[in-house]
Scaffold this motif. Structure first.
Motif, PDB file in Angstrom:
ATOM      1  N   GLN A  49       0.824  -1.211   0.000  1.00  0.00           N
ATOM      2  CA  GLN A  49       0.000   0.000   0.000  1.00  0.00           C
ATOM      3  C   GLN A  49       0.860   1.263   0.000  1.00  0.00           C
ATOM      4  OE1 GLN A  49      -3.182  -0.060   2.967  1.00  0.00           O
ATOM      5  NE2 GLN A  49      -2.653  -2.186   3.379  1.00  0.00           N
ATOM      6  N   SER A 293      -6.813  16.286   9.968  1.00  0.00           N
ATOM      7  CA  SER A 293      -7.623  15.286   9.276  1.00  0.00           C
ATOM      8  C   SER A 293      -7.731  14.001  10.078  1.00  0.00           C
ATOM      9  CB  SER A 293      -7.023  14.988   7.896  1.00  0.00           C
ATOM     10  OG  SER A 293      -7.058  16.126   7.077  1.00  0.00           O
ATOM     11  N   GLU A 297     -11.099  12.329  11.666  1.00  0.00           N
ATOM     12  CA  GLU A 297     -11.553  10.990  11.293  1.00  0.00           C
ATOM     13  C   GLU A 297     -11.718  10.077  12.512  1.00  0.00           C
ATOM     14  OE1 GLU A 297     -12.564   9.916   8.274  1.00  0.00           O
ATOM     15  OE2 GLU A 297     -12.343  12.027   7.730  1.00  0.00           O
ATOM     16  N   GLN A 387      -5.574   2.574   9.047  1.00  0.00           N
ATOM     17  CA  GLN A 387      -6.308   2.842   7.808  1.00  0.00           C
ATOM     18  C   GLN A 387      -6.571   4.332   7.639  1.00  0.00           C
ATOM     19  OE1 GLN A 387     -10.169   0.955   7.667  1.00  0.00           O
ATOM     20  NE2 GLN A 387     -10.896   2.363   6.105  1.00  0.00           N
ATOM     21  N   LYS A 388      -7.010   4.986   8.708  1.00  0.00           N
ATOM     22  CA  LYS A 388      -7.339   6.406   8.628  1.00  0.00           C
ATOM     23  C   LYS A 388      -6.088   7.252   8.387  1.00  0.00           C
ATOM     24  CE  LYS A 388     -11.717   5.973   9.022  1.00  0.00           C
ATOM     25  NZ  LYS A 388     -12.554   6.209   7.819  1.00  0.00           N
ATOM     26  N   GLU A 391      -5.361   7.036   4.692  1.00  0.00           N
ATOM     27  CA  GLU A 391      -6.343   7.801   3.928  1.00  0.00           C
ATOM     28  C   GLU A 391      -6.076   9.302   4.036  1.00  0.00           C
ATOM     29  OE1 GLU A 391     -10.121   6.599   5.428  1.00  0.00           O
ATOM     30  OE2 GLU A 391     -10.071   4.621   4.461  1.00  0.00           O
ATOM     31  N   CYS A 392      -5.729   9.755   5.243  1.00  0.00           N
ATOM     32  CA  CYS A 392      -5.476  11.182   5.459  1.00  0.00           C
ATOM     33  C   CYS A 392      -4.245  11.658   4.693  1.00  0.00           C
ATOM     34  CB  CYS A 392      -5.311  11.480   6.949  1.00  0.00           C
ATOM     35  SG  CYS A 392      -6.846  11.349   7.893  1.00  0.00           S
ATOM     36  N   GLU A 394      -2.845  10.305   2.004  1.00  0.00           N
ATOM     37  CA  GLU A 394      -3.134  10.285   0.568  1.00  0.00           C
ATOM     38  C   GLU A 394      -3.999  11.483   0.173  1.00  0.00           C
ATOM     39  OE1 GLU A 394      -2.357   8.108  -1.875  1.00  0.00           O
ATOM     40  OE2 GLU A 394      -1.346   6.502  -0.797  1.00  0.00           O
ATOM     41  N   SER A 395      -5.033  11.764   0.968  1.00  0.00           N
ATOM     42  CA  SER A 395      -5.942  12.864   0.665  1.00  0.00           C
ATOM     43  C   SER A 395      -5.233  14.217   0.726  1.00  0.00           C
ATOM     44  CB  SER A 395      -7.120  12.845   1.646  1.00  0.00           C
ATOM     45  OG  SER A 395      -7.945  13.967   1.462  1.00  0.00           O
TER      46      SER A 395
END
Length: 429
Positions: A49, A293, A297, A387-388, A391-392, A394-395
């Protein structure tokens, strides 16, 4: 089985991020109870990932490999010009792993050695080692100086890690270390910004307005319109070639509709810390975004949290405000209409909000023990935490890239005179 992973920046003398070290923590019962072959299988899946260019932003990845990870060809997940293979004592004393390291070296990978010591087993690998990483948690200046002297005599690059205090930072500089990593490093990536008039010129009130659960577009437009700098910058960016509009935005409301509240939130905070030369403390602002972020989340998983998701975002983002403005955090927060629970968390380390903020910090610093304890107290599953975080990051990296690209385009003929007329129309409304 959960694996936590985080990236930490490595900087050069000019405060440029040259690489990220990827730090991970796997479930201890598997690593030590069943041998690290099982751990290697899990880490392999997980590292797949993080090889994304978006996560690493095209920078080198520094990653520590155990003997089994090396033998399973995990470094092959990365191209040779994008990875530095870090090794520790468990590889140095492992004959088979040593031979594999020589093979990776021939294939073009750079090799970094952690925790160098004055011992024969380390010197026998010096012909393949490119980088020596020195642990600055060791406060013995004489010992550090000796290791650095030897490393320089061998023409090796030096990276100081665990540079976690201003004392460490000054010591590394005094010893001529060119590359550094640690908790204090990102907070030194700044040109001093002491312009407290930022507070008086709407920047932070605007952030609060746009991060409410139900933002009021009229209020946001009014705040922007009161500040000629904000109005100028917003209209110039939205009318740039990046957005390629058929009809130019002539009002703040039109610009807001085009930009959208999501991008506006990030852009305003980014813009507020540009210095007079158009530069900004990039990595520290990214840290602000990621903290905000991630706190936002994670907040939805915490029972009886006294602040909203939007307020959790502000808590994480404003945590770097004192450093960015070069004033005490208490002074930076004093005039901001934010919840007392946020101020108690950031200034006094009090309340459940402080536990959320400390969880975000612990994850950022790869303090896995504290991270696991706080996650347990807040009833947040470690799988969710990891996971969060991904995601943060990447965002934020995606939004950052878009904002920088948009902000660097020329206004494509939308000259200052016409812009001035647009600003005047706004103020007359």
């Amino acid at each position: 089985m959960q694996t936590n992973i985080v990236r930490q920046p490595i900087l050069d003398n000019n405060n440029n991020v040259i690489a990220y070290e990827i730090l991970y923590e796997e479930n201890a019962t598997i690593t030590y109870g069943q041998g690290d072959t099982e751990a290697a299988n899990v880490i392999e899946d997980f590292l797949t990932q993080c090889k994304s260019n978006n996560f690493l932003e095209g920078k080198l990845a520094y990653l520590t490999f155990t003997p089994n990870l090396l033998l399973k060809n995990i470094p092959k997940l990365f191209e040779s010009n994008k990875l530095v293979i870090q090794i520790e004592d468990n590889v140095v004393v492992h004959p088979l792993a040593q031979r594999v390291i020589y093979r990776y070296k021939k294939q073009g990978y750079k090799i970094a050695l952690n925790n160098f010591e004055f011992a024969p087993r380390f010197f026998q690998l010096m012909d393949i080692v490119d980088i020596i990483k020195i642990n600055f948690a060791n406060k013995d200046k004489s010992a550090l100086s000796n290791v650095i002297t030897v490393a320089k005599s061998l023409n090796k690059q030096i990276v100081a890690y665990n540079v976690n205090s201003n004392e460490d930072y000054k010591l590394a500089n005094s010893l001529g270390v060119k590359y550094m990593q640690g908790a204090v490093v990102a907070h030194n990536i700044k040109e001093t910004i002491s312009r407290v008039d930022h507070l008086q010129s709407n920047f932070f009130h605007l952030i609060i307005a746009i991060t409410r659960d139900d933002p009021d577009i009229d209020e946001i437009a009014e705040i922007i319109s009161r500040d000629v700098t904000l109005t100028f910058s917003l209209l110039k960016m939205v009318n740039s070639a990046y957005f390629a509009l058929k009809n130019r935005a002539k009002s703040v409301k039109q610009a807001l509709t085009i930009l959208g509240l999501g991008q506006l939130k990030q852009w305003i905070y980014l813009l507020s810390f540009k210095n007079d030369h158009g530069e900004m403390p990039t990595e520290l602002i990214k840290i602000s975004f990621i903290r905000g972020s991630l706190a936002q989340e994670l907040s939805v998983y915490i029972d009886n949290l006294p602040i909203s998701r939007a307020e959790a975002y502000l808590m994480g983002m404003f945590s770097t405000l004192g450093t960015l403005m070069d004033i005490p955090l208490e002074d930076a927060l004093a005039d901001l209409p934010i919840a007392n629970e946020i101020k108690d968390a950031l200034l006094h380390n009090e309340g459940i909000c402080a536990k959320l903020f400390n969880l975000v910090l612990a994850y950022e610093r790869a303090d896995w023990k504290t991270c696991n304890n706080l996650a347990s107290e807040l009833n947040i599953d470690n799988n969710i935490l990891s996971q969060k975080y991904f995601e943060c990051v990447e965002s934020i990296n995606t939004i950052w890239s878009e904002l920088i690209q948009a902000n660097t385009f020329e206004s494509d003929g939308f000259n200052d005179k016409r812009l001035g007329s647009a600003i005047e129309m706004e103020f007359r409304k």
